[in-house]
Design a protein around this motif. Structure first.
Motif, short mmCIF file in Angstrom:
data_model
loop_
_atom_site.label_atom_id
_atom_site.label_comp_id
_atom_site.label_asym_id
_atom_site.label_seq_id
_atom_site.Cartn_x
_atom_site.Cartn_y
_atom_site.Cartn_z
N PRO A 29 0.80 -1.22 0.00
CA PRO A 29 0.00 0.00 0.00
C PRO A 29 0.84 1.29 0.00
N ALA A 30 2.00 1.28 0.66
CA ALA A 30 2.81 2.50 0.73
C ALA A 30 3.30 2.89 -0.67
N THR A 31 3.90 1.93 -1.37
CA THR A 31 4.42 2.25 -2.70
C THR A 31 3.27 2.51 -3.67
N TYR A 66 10.05 -2.74 -8.05
CA TYR A 66 10.27 -4.18 -8.00
C TYR A 66 9.56 -4.79 -6.80
N GLU A 67 8.75 -5.82 -7.07
CA GLU A 67 8.01 -6.50 -6.02
C GLU A 67 8.47 -7.96 -5.98
N ARG A 68 8.74 -8.47 -4.78
CA ARG A 68 9.29 -9.84 -4.69
C ARG A 68 8.24 -10.94 -4.92
N ALA A 69 6.98 -10.69 -4.55
CA ALA A 69 5.97 -11.75 -4.67
C ALA A 69 5.69 -12.05 -6.14
N VAL A 76 -0.87 -9.98 2.55
CA VAL A 76 -1.81 -10.49 3.56
C VAL A 76 -2.18 -9.34 4.48
N SER A 77 -3.50 -9.13 4.65
CA SER A 77 -3.95 -8.09 5.58
C SER A 77 -5.43 -8.29 5.84
N GLY A 78 -6.01 -7.51 6.78
CA GLY A 78 -7.44 -7.61 7.13
C GLY A 78 -8.35 -7.43 5.93
N VAL A 79 -8.83 -6.33 5.53
CA VAL A 79 -8.54 -4.99 6.01
C VAL A 79 -9.85 -4.27 6.32
N VAL A 80 -9.89 -3.61 7.48
CA VAL A 80 -10.91 -2.58 7.61
C VAL A 80 -10.15 -1.27 7.78
N THR A 81 -10.60 -0.26 7.09
CA THR A 81 -9.86 1.00 7.09
C THR A 81 -10.81 2.19 6.99
N PRO A 189 12.70 -9.90 -6.59
CA PRO A 189 13.15 -9.39 -5.29
C PRO A 189 14.38 -8.49 -5.40
N VAL A 190 14.40 -7.47 -4.59
CA VAL A 190 15.59 -6.61 -4.48
C VAL A 190 16.46 -7.20 -3.38
N ALA A 191 17.72 -7.48 -3.71
CA ALA A 191 18.61 -8.10 -2.72
C ALA A 191 19.11 -7.08 -1.71
N ALA A 348 -0.34 -15.55 6.29
CA ALA A 348 0.19 -14.98 7.53
C ALA A 348 1.22 -13.93 7.18
N LYS A 349 1.34 -12.96 8.05
CA LYS A 349 2.33 -11.91 7.81
C LYS A 349 2.64 -11.20 9.12
N THR A 350 3.87 -10.75 9.21
CA THR A 350 4.29 -10.02 10.40
C THR A 350 3.87 -8.56 10.34
N GLY A 371 5.74 3.81 4.59
CA GLY A 371 4.96 2.63 4.99
C GLY A 371 5.41 2.01 6.30
N GLU A 372 4.94 0.77 6.49
CA GLU A 372 5.11 0.12 7.79
C GLU A 372 6.57 0.01 8.22
N GLY A 373 7.46 -0.21 7.27
CA GLY A 373 8.89 -0.28 7.60
C GLY A 373 9.42 1.04 8.10
N SER A 383 -4.82 0.30 12.56
CA SER A 383 -4.84 0.77 11.17
C SER A 383 -3.42 0.87 10.61
N GLY A 384 -3.23 0.33 9.41
CA GLY A 384 -1.90 0.38 8.81
C GLY A 384 -1.93 0.74 7.33
N VAL A 385 -2.98 0.29 6.63
CA VAL A 385 -3.02 0.48 5.18
C VAL A 385 -3.11 1.97 4.82
N ASP A 386 -4.04 2.64 5.48
CA ASP A 386 -4.26 4.05 5.19
C ASP A 386 -3.00 4.89 5.48
C1 LIG Z 1 -3.39 -10.30 9.19
C2 LIG Z 1 -3.26 -8.81 9.08
C3 LIG Z 1 -4.38 -8.03 9.25
C4 LIG Z 1 -4.29 -6.65 9.12
N1 LIG Z 1 -5.42 -5.91 9.26
C5 LIG Z 1 -5.40 -4.61 8.98
C6 LIG Z 1 -6.60 -3.86 8.98
O1 LIG Z 1 -7.69 -4.38 9.25
N2 LIG Z 1 -6.54 -2.55 8.67
C7 LIG Z 1 -5.37 -1.94 8.34
O2 LIG Z 1 -5.37 -0.74 8.02
N3 LIG Z 1 -4.19 -2.61 8.35
C8 LIG Z 1 -4.18 -3.94 8.66
N4 LIG Z 1 -3.01 -4.64 8.65
C9 LIG Z 1 -1.73 -3.92 8.46
C10 LIG Z 1 -1.47 -3.57 6.99
O3 LIG Z 1 -1.59 -4.73 6.20
C11 LIG Z 1 -0.07 -2.99 6.85
O4 LIG Z 1 0.11 -1.93 7.73
C12 LIG Z 1 0.18 -2.49 5.40
O5 LIG Z 1 0.05 -3.55 4.49
C13 LIG Z 1 1.56 -1.88 5.28
O6 LIG Z 1 1.80 -1.51 3.95
P1 LIG Z 1 3.29 -1.35 3.37
O7 LIG Z 1 3.15 -1.03 1.95
O8 LIG Z 1 4.05 -0.44 4.23
O9 LIG Z 1 3.96 -2.78 3.56
P2 LIG Z 1 3.57 -4.20 3.03
O10 LIG Z 1 2.09 -4.34 2.89
O11 LIG Z 1 4.28 -5.15 3.90
O12 LIG Z 1 4.16 -4.26 1.56
C14 LIG Z 1 5.54 -4.37 1.34
C15 LIG Z 1 5.74 -5.03 -0.01
O13 LIG Z 1 7.13 -5.10 -0.26
C16 LIG Z 1 7.44 -6.36 -0.82
N5 LIG Z 1 8.85 -6.64 -0.56
C17 LIG Z 1 9.44 -6.94 0.63
N6 LIG Z 1 10.74 -7.13 0.47
C18 LIG Z 1 11.00 -6.94 -0.85
C19 LIG Z 1 12.18 -7.02 -1.62
N7 LIG Z 1 13.35 -7.32 -1.08
N8 LIG Z 1 12.10 -6.80 -2.96
C20 LIG Z 1 10.91 -6.49 -3.54
N9 LIG Z 1 9.75 -6.43 -2.84
C21 LIG Z 1 9.81 -6.63 -1.51
C22 LIG Z 1 6.47 -7.30 -0.12
O14 LIG Z 1 6.28 -8.51 -0.84
C23 LIG Z 1 5.20 -6.45 -0.06
O15 LIG Z 1 4.41 -6.61 -1.19
C24 LIG Z 1 -3.05 -6.03 8.83
C25 LIG Z 1 -1.91 -6.82 8.67
C26 LIG Z 1 -2.00 -8.20 8.79
C27 LIG Z 1 -0.78 -9.02 8.60
#
Ligand SMILES: Cc1cc2nc3c(=O)[nH]c(=O)nc-3n(C[C@H](O)[C@H](O)[C@H](O)COP(=O)(O)OP(=O)(O)OC[C@H]3O[C@@H](n4cnc5c(N)ncnc54)[C@H](O)[C@@H]3O)c2cc1C
Ligand code: SF4
Ligand code: SF4
Length: 625
Positions: A29-31, A66-69, A76-81, A189-191, A348-350, A371-373, A383-386
């Motif tokens: 979602p961040a990118t 570049y996306e690794r998946a 993997v996420s919920g999501v309610v936002t 994947p980006v190394a 599952a996801k951390t 984003g989350e990182g 909340s994390g997606v928004d």
């Molecule tokens: C089970 C679960 C339920 C959740 N429920 C909610 C909810 O209800 N509401 C809400 O708002 N949030 C929820 N979240 C949190 C939300 O999913 C995250 O906060 C959000 O996805 C973060 O977005 P991001 O883009 O920062 O990171 P991510 O979603 O983690 O995306 C990062 C991306 O980078 C890719 N990546 C990683 N390493 C590399 C690499 N080396 N090279 C290339 N690509 C790479 C990954 O594959 C991934 O696609 C939930 C999370 C989980 C796990």
């Protein structure tokens, strides 16, 4: 200590180089927020570049992601936002026809009591349960659950949306790509980031044609180097590039990444006569263990996303998510809705739960983190997606400002544009309220709940304290955790039996502690192994090095808890010879839980565990999660 292929071994094969203007790591979602905002403004209505590329003069900036998946939207996420940032990017989002999207219609918060007496509850919680059962006739109590009379305002997703992150990200990816101004490459994947001095100059893609240990094998191809004026890191909480930057630049004084959770979810077809309406949102706490939170969100067409979060402050050395998820589903309150349902998908996801406290250096010369990182996830509001999307959009506005002013992507310029926007936004303001709101959980669930309520009532001004410790400092020995319930002799016997069968120990421990067997039905309640196999949803392309590595095997040999095995979401880590676990890429769902579920820190860094989680391909192959 294991390591990847040394450069000297691969020097004979030339590493390709490509130049771009902006390179992005990960398409979460961040990118997506970054690219959705940027891509619309790179070309004017007359088709001419709004700003010019430095590497292809006369053209708009060359932007690569570049996306690794294996594909876009395999997250993997919920999501309610509340979808504030999503609506800012797509004002018509509700009418866009995104599959599985619904407007929030009803929210319920439930305290689940333990119908089996198998969970580990403190005396005060036992007392509370007794009180609730004694006065249930006067309380909103049904099916062993107490419904809170209201949803706390901080948790409320009023006017929000229920989404499938997979479906939403596929839709968002299509919107971005339809502009024709950016390229997104899944399965790549980006190394690592390329760092020269203290400047990030681009990224290196993962080498291909290696054996499991990272040594060149047949068809070896070194990953390409992509040089760019700006590298955008949106690789989520366990991303290897984020980890590399944290190690290189350190993180700001007083910050740390010690709070984690693993979220495990199912996507389920509800039975035909379900009473759950689209847009229904349930939040639960109290069961299967008091520390474990649960969620159930209803999509249109009788589909639900449901799951649990197992946090790092749940001090169990056998904190498995899969079996706990099944016990949670079988709780009478949830089972009356789930009975007759069918599993469609799981994952599952951390989650990085440190929030603002885990914020790294957001920018530096040549790079920006979103984003989350970068610490956006708000565990107080759930909340994390928004938030992730919002920081991506803020960076895009900043980048456009700098490109138009022909200013370079220096630390100073990125601070004055991106960081300043972020600090002035609701994301930052709400993260201040959230920062200490859950500290009370470090010293127990009841304390945590009281602290949360206090923070809610006072807008984060007051809460209960508790110092987050690195997860490995908190993991007790199995014998300690099960004292009074399972004797050390019985634990030794179970351990011996499980090691002989090469299986994890948590199932046997939970049986012994009084948890009933799961009544597998082949539809919704399936074994962990079957969930992994269903629909061939875990993929592991050949020719890549193992991305999970036990750094100091000698630490594993002496390790008593082996929590990495117990916690592994995919049964990819199993007992191995001489006490060193084995890792099977074919089963790894890339949840990243092993990164923080290790009982030992590194000899030279008390903040990092004995497992490396590196860049890798494959993982879950589902766009429904
Ligand atoms: C089970 C679960 C339920 C959740 N429920 C909610 C909810 O209800 N509401 C809400 O708002 N949030 C929820 N979240 C949190 C939300 O999913 C995250 O906060 C959000 O996805 C973060 O977005 P991001 O883009 O920062 O990171 P991510 O979603 O983690 O995306 C990062 C991306 O980078 C890719 N990546 C990683 N390493 C590399 C690499 N080396 N090279 C290339 N690509 C790479 C990954 O594959 C991934 O696609 C939930 C999370 C989980 C796990
Ligand atoms: S990786 Fe960590 S938890 Fe697993 S066996 Fe080794 S030291 Fe123990
Ligand atoms: S080995 Fe894979 S599935 Fe197991 S915890 Fe680590 S990332 Fe998750």
């Amino acid at each position: 200590m294991n390591s990847a292929a040394p450069e000297s071994l691969i020097a004979a094969i030339e590493r390709q180089r490509m130049d771009a203007d902006i390179v992005c790591v990960g398409f979460g979602p961040a990118t997506a927020g970054f690219l959705a905002t940027l891509s619309k403004q790179l070309v004017n209505a007359d088709g001419l570049p709004a700003v010019e590329s430095a590497v292809m003069p006369g053209m708009p900036p060359q932007v690569l992601c570049y996306e690794r998946a294996d594909d876009l939207g395999f997250g993997v996420s919920g999501v309610v936002t509340r979808a504030r940032a999503l609506r800012a990017s797509f004002p018509e989002i509700e009418k866009a026809g995104i599959p599985m999207a619904a407007t929030v219609s009803e929210e319920r918060v439930l305290y689940l009591l333990d119908p089996h007496g198998a969970s580990r509850r403190s005396p005060i919680l036992h007392l509370a349960d007794k009180f609730i059962r004694a006065f249930k006739f006067a309380l909103p109590f049904e099916h062993d659950a107490l419904k809170l009379p209201w949803t706390p305002s901080f948790l409320h997703k009023r006017d929000g949306m229920v989404l499938s992150i997979g479906q939403f990200m596929q839709w968002a990816g299509a919107q971005v790509q339809s502009t024709g101004t950016v390229q997104i490459w899944p399965g790549t994947p980006v190394a690592q980031a390329l760092i020269e001095g203290d400047k990030v100059v681009g990224v290196r893609l993962l080498d291909q044609g290696e054996d499991r240990k990272g040594q060149p094998a047949d068809g070896f191809t070194p990953g390409m180097d992509i040089h760019a004026a700006l590298t955008v890191i949106g690789d989520g909480p366990i991303g290897p590039v984020g980890q590399q930057l944290d190690a290189h630049f350190g993180i700001p004084e007083g910050h740390h990444k010690r709070d984690w959770a693993v979220g495990m979810k199912f996507v389920v077809d509800l039975r035909e006569n379900t009473s759950l309406k689209p847009g229904t949102v349930l939040h639960t706490f109290g069961y299967p263990e008091p520390e474990i939170f649960g969620f159930l969100y209803v999509h249109p067409d009788r589909v639900a996303s449901l799951g649990i979060f197992v946090p790092s402050w749940f001090d169990s050395p056998a904190r498995t998510a899969y079996r706990y998820l099944q016990h949670w589903m079988l709780h009478p309150y949830l089972w009356c809705h789930l009975e007759g349902g069918k599993l469609r998908s799981w994952g599952a996801k951390t989650l990085g739960e440190s929030g603002r406290r885990g914020e790294p250096h957001l920018v530096g010369d040549g790079y920006a983190r979103i984003g989350e990182g970068s610490g956006t996830t708000n565990v107080f509001t759930g909340s994390g997606v928004d938030e992730a999307w919002a920081t991506g959009a803020q960076l895009a506005e900043a980048v456009l400002e700098l490109l138009k002013a022909k200013k370079p992507f220096t630390k100073e310029n990125l601070e004055a544009t991106y960081v300043q926007r972020r600090r002035a936004s609701w994301v930052d303001q709400e993260s201040i309220v959230a920062e200490k709101s859950r500290d009370g959980f470090q010293k127990g669930v009841v304390r945590g709940m009281v602290g949360l309520a206090l923070a809610g009532l006072t807008g984060g001004r007051f809460t209960l304290n508790g110092d987050p410790a690195p997860p490995w400092k908190r993991i007790p020995r199995l014998e300690e955790y099960y004292r009074g319930r399972i004797s050390p002799k019985e634990i030794a016997k179970l351990r011996h039996e499980c090691t002989a069968k090469s299986v994890s120990l948590h199932g046997a421990l939970m049986d012994k502690a009084g948890w009933p067997a799961i009544p597998f039905d082949g539809r919704l309640l399936v074994s962990h192994q079957d969930a992994l196999l269903m629909g061939g949803k875990v993929q592991a392309p050949a020719g890549y090095a193992d991305h999970v590595v036990f750094l100091y095997p000698e630490l594993c040999e002496k390790c008593g808890t082996k929590i990495c095995i117990e916690m592994c979401s995919g049964q990819a880590i199993t007992p191995g010879e001489g006490g060193v676990p084995t890792f099977d890429r074919e089963k790894c769902v890339h949840c990243g839980a092993c990164l923080w579920n290790c009982a030992h820190s590194l000899p030279y860094d008390p903040e990092r565990a004995n497992i490396a989680f590196r860049a890798g391909t494959g993982g879950l192959h589902s766009a429904e999660n």
